[in-house]
Each structure stands twice: as structure tokens, then as C-alpha cells.
Design an enzyme around this catalytic site. Structure first.
Site, short mmCIF file in Angstrom:
data_model
loop_
_atom_site.label_atom_id
_atom_site.label_comp_id
_atom_site.label_asym_id
_atom_site.label_seq_id
_atom_site.Cartn_x
_atom_site.Cartn_y
_atom_site.Cartn_z
N ASP A 1 0.86 -1.19 0.00
CA ASP A 1 0.00 0.00 0.00
C ASP A 1 0.89 1.24 0.00
O ASP A 1 0.96 1.98 0.99
CB ASP A 1 -0.91 -0.05 1.23
CG ASP A 1 -1.84 1.15 1.31
OD1 ASP A 1 -1.91 1.92 0.33
OD2 ASP A 1 -2.49 1.32 2.35
N PRO B 1 11.81 8.28 -3.27
CA PRO B 1 12.27 7.10 -2.54
C PRO B 1 11.32 5.91 -2.67
O PRO B 1 11.72 4.76 -2.45
CB PRO B 1 12.34 7.56 -1.07
CG PRO B 1 11.85 8.95 -1.03
CD PRO B 1 11.53 9.43 -2.40
#
Ligand code: SPD
Length: 280
Positions: free
Chosen positions: A156, A163
Site C-alpha cells: 500500500d 524514494p
């Protein structure tokens, strides 16, 4: 004068929400974290000016990222959720009585703390004794993990930028696959196939390198760009349409969006998406 908040998505679309008040604002080590109150969706969580979820529409996303996997995997005792700092995904996972242990790995403690405090409507399962919350990088976690196999892994994550890119790469999916039980399943949110088809196609093809069976599926998320979203169900052995009826029947009673008809329909892809996936 009204205050408006805009998410500009890949410089292609813009969704504005009228904001009544700012509830929380902070800059963490990783991102800008904001929660604000809107007329349309109630409280909204945004990370780096990108809507993540809202009290008003979160059930579409959280029910659909969780239940197709949890109503089809033969075993669901051990579940890993990577990301999901608002707590919505683990809440849905923990609705299943067969789940013994959920490991949730979220990189940003600021997100978790802000959501625990300001979005209790979404994170209703923080105190469930089956939940183990780890604040660390999901990619590094799965690379080093040497415990027992997971039955289900739910990714999720945010959009594949900065990043978070590592959460959408073959190497990460390969490591996840190695840490799944043979009849395990991984589900990943895979962006808007309408607004962001390049990302959708890339995610599907990275997953295909790691798993034998890769099934994209669709669902609405009103707060995301253009409202249509996708997920991918990846496994080595499972058929996502082989629903365990008894489990699904129990779970759909508590759901606002998910049911077995929605489950089956979600895996039916329109021709335009079939064509772009087949042409790669
Ligand atoms: N465009 C935003 C995509 C974010 C997907 N993850 C949302 C987290 C909700 N738990």
C-alpha cells in the site's frame, strides 16, 4: 474567501478540494505530511501534495486492496502490509478472523502518529494485539527478512516517485515472492491506468518477471486522478476468481464497496487496457 487545495498529477490533471481548515502539517524526514478538512470528503491525508486517502472515500481503496487477496488465498494466517501509514489496510486485513498476525512496515513515523491522532475513523485497528507495527523501509525489510513465510503481502505505497520507486521494481517483487508461501499472493496498488498508463504497464511487467500469474484489477477511488484506479494480484499458483465463499460472505457484510460481484467484475479488463498490456 474559500481556500482550495490542488493535487497536480504528473502535470496532466488537477483535482481541487475546498478546504475548511488545516488539521495537521509537518515536514518529516521523508515528505510533507498534511491533513485537512474538506466539504467533499471530510478529512484528507496528503503526502507531498498528493492525496492519499480521505475519511469520505477510503473504503473504496482499502477494501479493494485487501479483500480480493484475503478471500482467495487458502491460508491467511500471516499477512505483511508495506506502507499504509493511515491504518486503513491493516484495519481491513484484521477484519478476517483467520488472520493471526499482521506485520505492518511503514517508513514514516510522522504519518502514523498524525493518522493515529487525527484520522481515528480510518485506523480503527491500531490496538489489535495481532498487529505488529515496524517503522522502517519496506524494501530493506523484505530484503533482510528471514522469518516464516507470509501468506499475503499487500503493498500500500504512494506513487512511484522519489524514494518510493523501489517499491515498484522487479528486485523488490522478487524478494517478496521469495518470502511468500507457495500458495501466497501479493497485491500492489498500480496507479491510474487512464491517467498514468506508463506506470501501470511498468508495474505489471516488473511483476511478470517475478510471478507466474499476474492479474490486474480495477476499482474506483474518487479522490485519485480521474477517479479510476488499479491494483495487481500476483501469485504463482492462485486463481483470483476462485473465491472462498464462506470467507467472502462473512467479510462483505461489513464492507461498503466490496462484495463477490464487485470482486469478479474488477478483474474484467476493458479492451483498451488488454491491448496496451498485450502490446508490451
Ligand atoms: N496517488 C496516490 C496513490 C496512493 C496510494 N496509497 C494510498 C495509501 C492509502 N492507505
Amino acid at each position: 474567501m474559500s481556500l482550495w487545495y490542488y493535487e497536480i498529477f504528473e502535470n496532466k490533471s488537477r483535482l481541487g478540494l475546498k478546504v475548511n481548515k488545516t488539521v495537521f502539517q509537518a515536514k518529516s524526514e521523508f515528505q510533507t505530511v498534511e491533513i485537512f478538512e474538506t466539504d467533499l470528503f471530510g478529512k484528507v491525508l496528503a503526502l507531498d501534495s498528493t492525496y492519499q486517502t480521505s475519511v469520505g472515500d477510503e473504503f473504496y481503496y482499502h477494501e479493494m486492496i485487501v479483500h480480493p487477496a484475503l478471500t482467495t488465498a487458502p491460508q491467511i494466517r500471516r499477512v505483511l502490509v508495506i506502507g499504509g501509514g493511515d491504518g486503513g489496510s491493516v484495519r481491513e486485513v484484521l477484519r478476517h478472523q483467520e488472520v493471526n498476525h499482521v506485520t505492518m512496515v511503514e517508513i514514516d513515523a510522522v504519518v502514523v502518529d498524525a493518522c493515529k491522532k487525527h484520522l481515528p475513523e480510518i485506523g480503527q485497528a491500531w490496538s489489535d494485539p495481532r498487529l505488529e507495527l515496524l517503522i522502517q523501509d519496506g524494501v530493506a525489510f523484505i530484503e533482510k527478512y528471514n522469518g516464516g513465510p507470509f501468506d499475503v503481502i499487500i503493498i500500500d505505497g504512494p506513487d512511484p516517485v522519489g524514494p518510493a520507486k523501489g517499491l515498484f521494481k522487479y528486485e523488490f517483487y522478487r524478494d517478496c515472492c521469495e518470502k511468500l508461501s507457495p500458495q501466497g499472493v501479493l497485491v500492489v496498488q498500480s496507479e491510474s491506468p487512464h491517467v498514468s498508463s506508463e506506470s501501470f504497464i511498468d508495474i505489471v511487467s516488473e511483476l511478470k518477471k517475478a510471478f507466474r500469474a499476474v492479474h490486474p484489477y480495477l476499482g474506483p477511488v474518487p479522490i485519485y486522478p480521474c477517479g479510476g484506479w488499479s491494483y495487481v494480484y500476483a501469485s504463482n499458483q492462485l486463481n483470483p476468481l476462485k473465491i472462498i465463499d464462506q470467507r467472502a460472505e462473512r467479510i462483505e457484510k461489513a464492507c461498503r464497496y466490496y462484495n463477490r460481484d464487485i470482486h469478479r467484475a474488477a478483474f474484467a479488463l476493458p479492451n483498451n487496457l488488454k491491448r496496451i498490456l498485450n502490446s508490451k
